[in-house]
Design an enzyme around this catalytic site. Sequence first.
Site, PDB file in Angstrom:
ATOM      1  CD  GLN A  18     -22.717   2.769  18.309  1.00  0.00           C
ATOM      2  OE1 GLN A  18     -22.260   2.474  17.204  1.00  0.00           O
ATOM      3  NE2 GLN A  18     -21.980   3.319  19.253  1.00  0.00           N
ATOM      4  CD  GLU A  49     -25.676  14.647  20.061  1.00  0.00           C
ATOM      5  OE1 GLU A  49     -25.299  15.186  18.995  1.00  0.00           O
ATOM      6  OE2 GLU A  49     -25.062  13.722  20.622  1.00  0.00           O
ATOM      7  CG  ASP A  52     -20.296   6.480  21.917  1.00  0.00           C
ATOM      8  OD1 ASP A  52     -19.232   6.353  21.284  1.00  0.00           O
ATOM      9  OD2 ASP A  52     -21.355   5.908  21.576  1.00  0.00           O
ATOM     10  CB  CYS A 101     -16.138   4.631  16.593  1.00  0.00           C
ATOM     11  SG  CYS A 101     -16.123   6.402  16.299  1.00  0.00           S
TER      12      CYS A 101
END
Length: 842
Positions: free
Chosen positions: A596, A646, A736, A764
Amino acid sequence: LHLIQFLKTVLHFQLKTLTFLDLSASLPMASSSIDELPSAAGNPTSQLPSDNTPAPVEPIQSSDSNPTDDVPMASSSVDELPSTADITVDPIPSSDPNPTDDVESVGEKRKRADEKTNLESSDPNPTPSPWFKTSLCSYFRREASCSHGSACRYAHGEKELRQKPDNTWDPTSERGKKAKMSENAGKPAEEEEENREVLFTEEMMDENDGEECGDGGVHDLSLSKCLVHLPTKWQSDDLKKFVREQGVEFKFAKKRRGMMVGFLTFENAEQLQSGVEILEGKAVGNKNLKIADVLPRTSDKNSNGTKNPAAKIKSAREAVTPLADLSYAEQLEQKKASIMQTLKKLTRNARKACPNGKSLPEWVLQSREIGGLSCKLEGIIESPITHGYRNKCEFSAGYSVEGKLTVGFMLGNFSAGVTAVEEAVDCPNISKIACRYASIFQSFLAKSKLPVWNRFKSCGFWRQLTVREGRKPGVFSNGEDVDTRIAEVMLMVQVCTTGSDEAQVAAEFEEMAKAFAQGARESSPPLPLTVLVVQDHVGISNVAPPDCPMRMLPIPTSDNGTSQDHQSTTNVLTEARIHDHINNLRFSISPTAFFQVNTSAAEKLYSLAGDWADLGPDTLLFDVCCGTGTIGLTLAHRVGMVIGIEMNASAVSDAERNAKINGISNCKFICSKAEDVMSSLLKQYLDVSQMEEAKPLSQISNSEHVDDQNIQEEEAHSDEQQDTKPQFKNVVAIVDPPRPGLHPDVIKALRTHPRLKTLVYISCNPETLAANAIELCTPSFENTDQGGKQSYQRQRRMGTTALARHRAKKMPASDPFKPVKAMAVDLFPHTDHCEMVMLLKR
């Protein structure tokens, strides 16, 4: 009944001869809005005298033995009909030649007494409405005919069209379009430049594909125009074909695939004027063409030898931080309003996505009580620091509008023809250290023998500089100097070595390392410099895949060239790291790993996600798109186990390292795409009784790709040794994803697994969150094939929400989630971006 039928028949045929004034007060009829009485001449039941005194109406004798006044009327709310002898009427003087012109229409409410007087004395030929024939008839435009004929209130063509009372024309008409063009032509220069979004575009016209374009191959910009809103798939041949079909003569045409702009050069001013008149506003697909000037560099000289005056161009501050001139309170209100619109959009599209015949979800029905929002918006969390908060900045190498070699920020999208780069001057979101390194790199490029990357021609060497900062632990505040908290700095220079001499490249890298080291030492105070990395990327865009080759360069400690790092440059990726801190945890960050950009605000974001997820010792937490493991590691002490997913191998390596650094043992990280393994992971980790007996996936090599097949083999091996029964009582997923949102397969896995009851979505890009929520929160269709087959090209043309509604029709039968609450978190002050968190439960 016969009396009623007779009265209705008479009223129907003699409707426009008399005005009935007192009928509603004495005779409640079936049609309560009828305000007129038939003429006495045509009514056999009554005789009106010649004077103006009212006379009683004689009752009609009926052969029916039953009295009519006790018979209920079929279409009236009044149960009894009074005697017609009580009815009185006021006659209209017979001298009126047109007694029907001013009669009130059927269904119109009764006028007030003072309005009746005006009505009776008005002109028998009323003046038409001032809006009559001021708009074009859309039905006539489509069908070339209209059922209303000449009585239609809308104009049938340009000849019938009249000007509106406000002296304007219908904007869809030809005169309306010309008036708009004239209005734009009369706007101030500032507004004109604001509408013209094509900057620094003449460079593309240098590629003439062998066509003659004038002396020395240089186009005359005064005879050139830029066409905006062209289809991105078009190339030069497509543009030439389109222009010729419109009957436009031209000298030169250029269009590059992937861009929405093209260029035309004309032989003379007459061709230019004629071409602009024909092409301006011409429909191409679902857009209209826009003609813009080709903006020259101010360094280019005119025919008289003078330089072109600098046009008013927005600065890097305006392009990168458009809200910087607003107070922070106003920024928060604006972002909160934007999030509310997104929540309303989710409600509207969820209604459309629900199957026919099924009741709407409860949360959709309850949205009316909270202003149409899909769930309650708890508010917005402000950033602890608002200046210099970014720990990662990407500076492009290119040329400014003035033609100066610049390292800074691009002023717009390349697809829109914007290639100008301006220095990062007075940008409040980046640190002074990052700006200083960009300036050092710019000075070095001015002396370099290798060229800067040309995005039009896809050639060059120097492309981009990325500055990543690692900060000291502790609480941040707006009052302190952010630069004093920066302890480590990583520099990553992106290049393209294709076609370059290796010896020359090595010499340039050595000089670049010296320039950075010297610039850092000579700054006051000295700048931290921890890692210098070079990334070799071949591609039009600077967005490089995570597996691009990289190498770490040694950093000289003095002018004589001695190196600070005497280790070999082999095994570079395991050494090129910096460190940052979140919630007193230390995180190792590799060059391409996601972290971030606003560390202090990220602490509030992760704490909020943990509070909403209702975590406990019996909770299994899935951290989807985990990056370096920041979410899972910060919440690991509150759950029984964390499974992170990931696709970036270096980020997974960082996550495993971070777990060891902080002594966290209940976290496992898997290197794979979430859509490939999510379904198998949910089944595996929820159906085994001994979690520690399963193969620890964290021990898998970073370069090994984990897919469904690997996990299914492990699951089969585990099933042979032990009975399957649930291990955790509570299963929570925190996602996320990047800006495009979750992959459809991930959404399907999350939606269809019955044990997953709580989902926290961090986004986002609130627009993609709303699209994904449509698939997660709407009822399933009984027939999952109702969506039909859509071609790839058609799906590309669909918007994100429309595509989500289409995919929702194919969602397997499963219980939908329900939006419970949402919160906005401002991770990006001074920009129009904002992080959004939504809690979904079922």
